[in-house]
Scaffold this active site. Structure first.
Site, mmCIF file in Angstrom:
data_model
loop_
_atom_site.group_PDB
_atom_site.id
_atom_site.type_symbol
_atom_site.label_atom_id
_atom_site.label_comp_id
_atom_site.label_asym_id
_atom_site.label_seq_id
_atom_site.Cartn_x
_atom_site.Cartn_y
_atom_site.Cartn_z
ATOM 1 N N GLU A 1 -5.705 4.933 -9.236
ATOM 2 C CA GLU A 1 -6.529 3.753 -8.997
ATOM 3 C C GLU A 1 -7.523 3.522 -10.126
ATOM 4 O O GLU A 1 -8.010 4.480 -10.740
ATOM 5 C CB GLU A 1 -7.382 3.932 -7.719
ATOM 6 C CG GLU A 1 -6.625 4.247 -6.474
ATOM 7 C CD GLU A 1 -7.546 4.396 -5.265
ATOM 8 O OE1 GLU A 1 -7.090 4.073 -4.155
ATOM 9 O OE2 GLU A 1 -8.706 4.841 -5.427
ATOM 10 N N LYS B 1 0.840 -1.196 0.000
ATOM 11 C CA LYS B 1 0.000 0.000 0.000
ATOM 12 C C LYS B 1 0.882 1.256 0.000
ATOM 13 O O LYS B 1 0.583 2.242 -0.685
ATOM 14 C CB LYS B 1 -0.922 -0.018 1.220
ATOM 15 C CG LYS B 1 -1.867 1.155 1.333
ATOM 16 C CD LYS B 1 -2.769 1.015 2.554
ATOM 17 C CE LYS B 1 -3.622 2.258 2.742
ATOM 18 N NZ LYS B 1 -4.417 2.185 3.998
ATOM 19 N N ARG C 1 -12.910 11.474 6.832
ATOM 20 C CA ARG C 1 -11.721 10.682 7.145
ATOM 21 C C ARG C 1 -11.012 11.256 8.371
ATOM 22 O O ARG C 1 -10.960 12.480 8.558
ATOM 23 C CB ARG C 1 -10.784 10.659 5.940
ATOM 24 C CG ARG C 1 -11.365 9.892 4.767
ATOM 25 C CD ARG C 1 -10.665 10.196 3.461
ATOM 26 N NE ARG C 1 -9.283 9.743 3.409
ATOM 27 C CZ ARG C 1 -8.906 8.521 3.053
ATOM 28 N NH1 ARG C 1 -9.827 7.613 2.743
ATOM 29 N NH2 ARG C 1 -7.634 8.195 2.994
ATOM 30 N N CYS D 1 -14.029 3.716 1.216
ATOM 31 C CA CYS D 1 -13.121 3.686 0.074
ATOM 32 C C CYS D 1 -11.866 2.940 0.502
ATOM 33 O O CYS D 1 -11.249 3.305 1.498
ATOM 34 C CB CYS D 1 -12.701 5.092 -0.345
ATOM 35 S SG CYS D 1 -13.960 6.354 -0.133
ATOM 36 N N HIS E 1 -3.145 0.699 -9.142
ATOM 37 C CA HIS E 1 -3.684 -0.409 -8.348
ATOM 38 C C HIS E 1 -5.211 -0.403 -8.363
ATOM 39 O O HIS E 1 -5.852 0.555 -8.758
ATOM 40 C CB HIS E 1 -3.153 -0.369 -6.913
ATOM 41 C CG HIS E 1 -3.568 0.843 -6.133
ATOM 42 N ND1 HIS E 1 -2.940 2.062 -6.261
ATOM 43 C CD2 HIS E 1 -4.541 1.031 -5.207
ATOM 44 C CE1 HIS E 1 -3.509 2.942 -5.457
ATOM 45 N NE2 HIS E 1 -4.494 2.346 -4.814
ATOM 46 N N LYS F 1 -5.379 9.636 8.981
ATOM 47 C CA LYS F 1 -5.199 9.032 7.659
ATOM 48 C C LYS F 1 -3.996 9.666 6.948
ATOM 49 O O LYS F 1 -3.769 10.876 7.044
ATOM 50 C CB LYS F 1 -6.453 9.201 6.812
ATOM 51 C CG LYS F 1 -7.695 8.515 7.383
ATOM 52 C CD LYS F 1 -7.612 7.007 7.336
ATOM 53 C CE LYS F 1 -7.952 6.470 5.980
ATOM 54 N NZ LYS F 1 -8.013 4.962 5.998
#
Length: 227
Positions: free
Chosen positions: A148, A36, A70, A86, A51, A74
């Protein structure tokens, strides 16, 4: 891969950076896996590292959309308002399975539990509907960003919520009108929203929302919308 100092970042979120994401080509074909962390470094994104991801839009039976803000912990887009959930499917056998996007839907079930505390039995994969895919790229700051192909997933049911404060700062259900107000506030700089949520809200979301009883007409598993 570039070395990046993560010492100043939240410990739990740094641990998640070791998760293995699914690396794909521009046609969403798996070509490998990477952490990640590596998938979200702008330096790698500029080299084309792409990804697989998903975005869940969860509506209650009053047809209100669940939004989350969020958490400040984060690493990408802290404090931003966004859609219900998400995240990314991981490079493991259950979440790599591509038939009917079952792997992505299993990943969504996992993250709905991890972020929002929704019991897994309340959101089985068969209740998570795959509409289409979008490809977008955005920087969070000078170091971190997103590149993404995002599976758009819809859920329509009442659920039990118990959010993890390390993931989510606040949450609320909104009507179309309330979301329009939030988007106006974002445009004027009063609040921050994630770039993928802004893209989807400005293009497809309200049309889909007006047709929650007739979403089949928008299902397109062939096209990847380039945003």
């Amino acid at each position: 891969m570039p070395e990046v100092d993560t010492g100043h970042l939240d410990g739990r979120q740094v641990q998640l950076l070791s998760e293995m994401c699914i690396v794909i080509d521009e046609h969403d074909r798996k070509i490998g896996s990477d952490t990640k962390k590596n998938c979200h470094l702008n330096e790698n994104i500029e080299r084309g590292l792409l990804h697989r991801a998903f975005s869940v839009f969860l509506f209650n039976t009053e047809d209100k959309l669940l939004l989350q803000q969020r958490s400040e912990a984060k690493i990408t887009f802290p404090g931003c308002f966004t859609n219900s959930c998400c995240s990314h499917p991981l490079s493991n056998p259950g979440e790599l399975e591509e038939k009917d996007a079952i792997g992505v839907r299993r990943a969504a079930q996992r993250r709905l539990k991890a972020e929002l505390g929704i019991p897994m039995e309340e959101v089985p994969p068969e209740d998570i509907n795959y509409l289409t895919r979008i490809h977008y790229k955005a920087q969070s700051d000078g170091t971190w960003g997103e590149n993404e192909i995002d599976y758009i997933l819809f859920v329509r049911k009442n659920v039990t919520l118990d959010p993890d404060p390390n993931e989510i700062k606040s949450y609320c259900y909104v009507s179309k009108e309330e979301l329009e107000e939030l988007l106006k506030k974002a445009a004027s700089g009063e609040v921050k929203i994630t770039p993928w949520f802004q893209i989807i809200a400005e293009t497809f979301l309200f049309t889909w929302w007006h047709n929650l009883n007739h979403l089949n007409q928008f299902v397109d598993h062939e096209k990847i919308h380039r945003m």
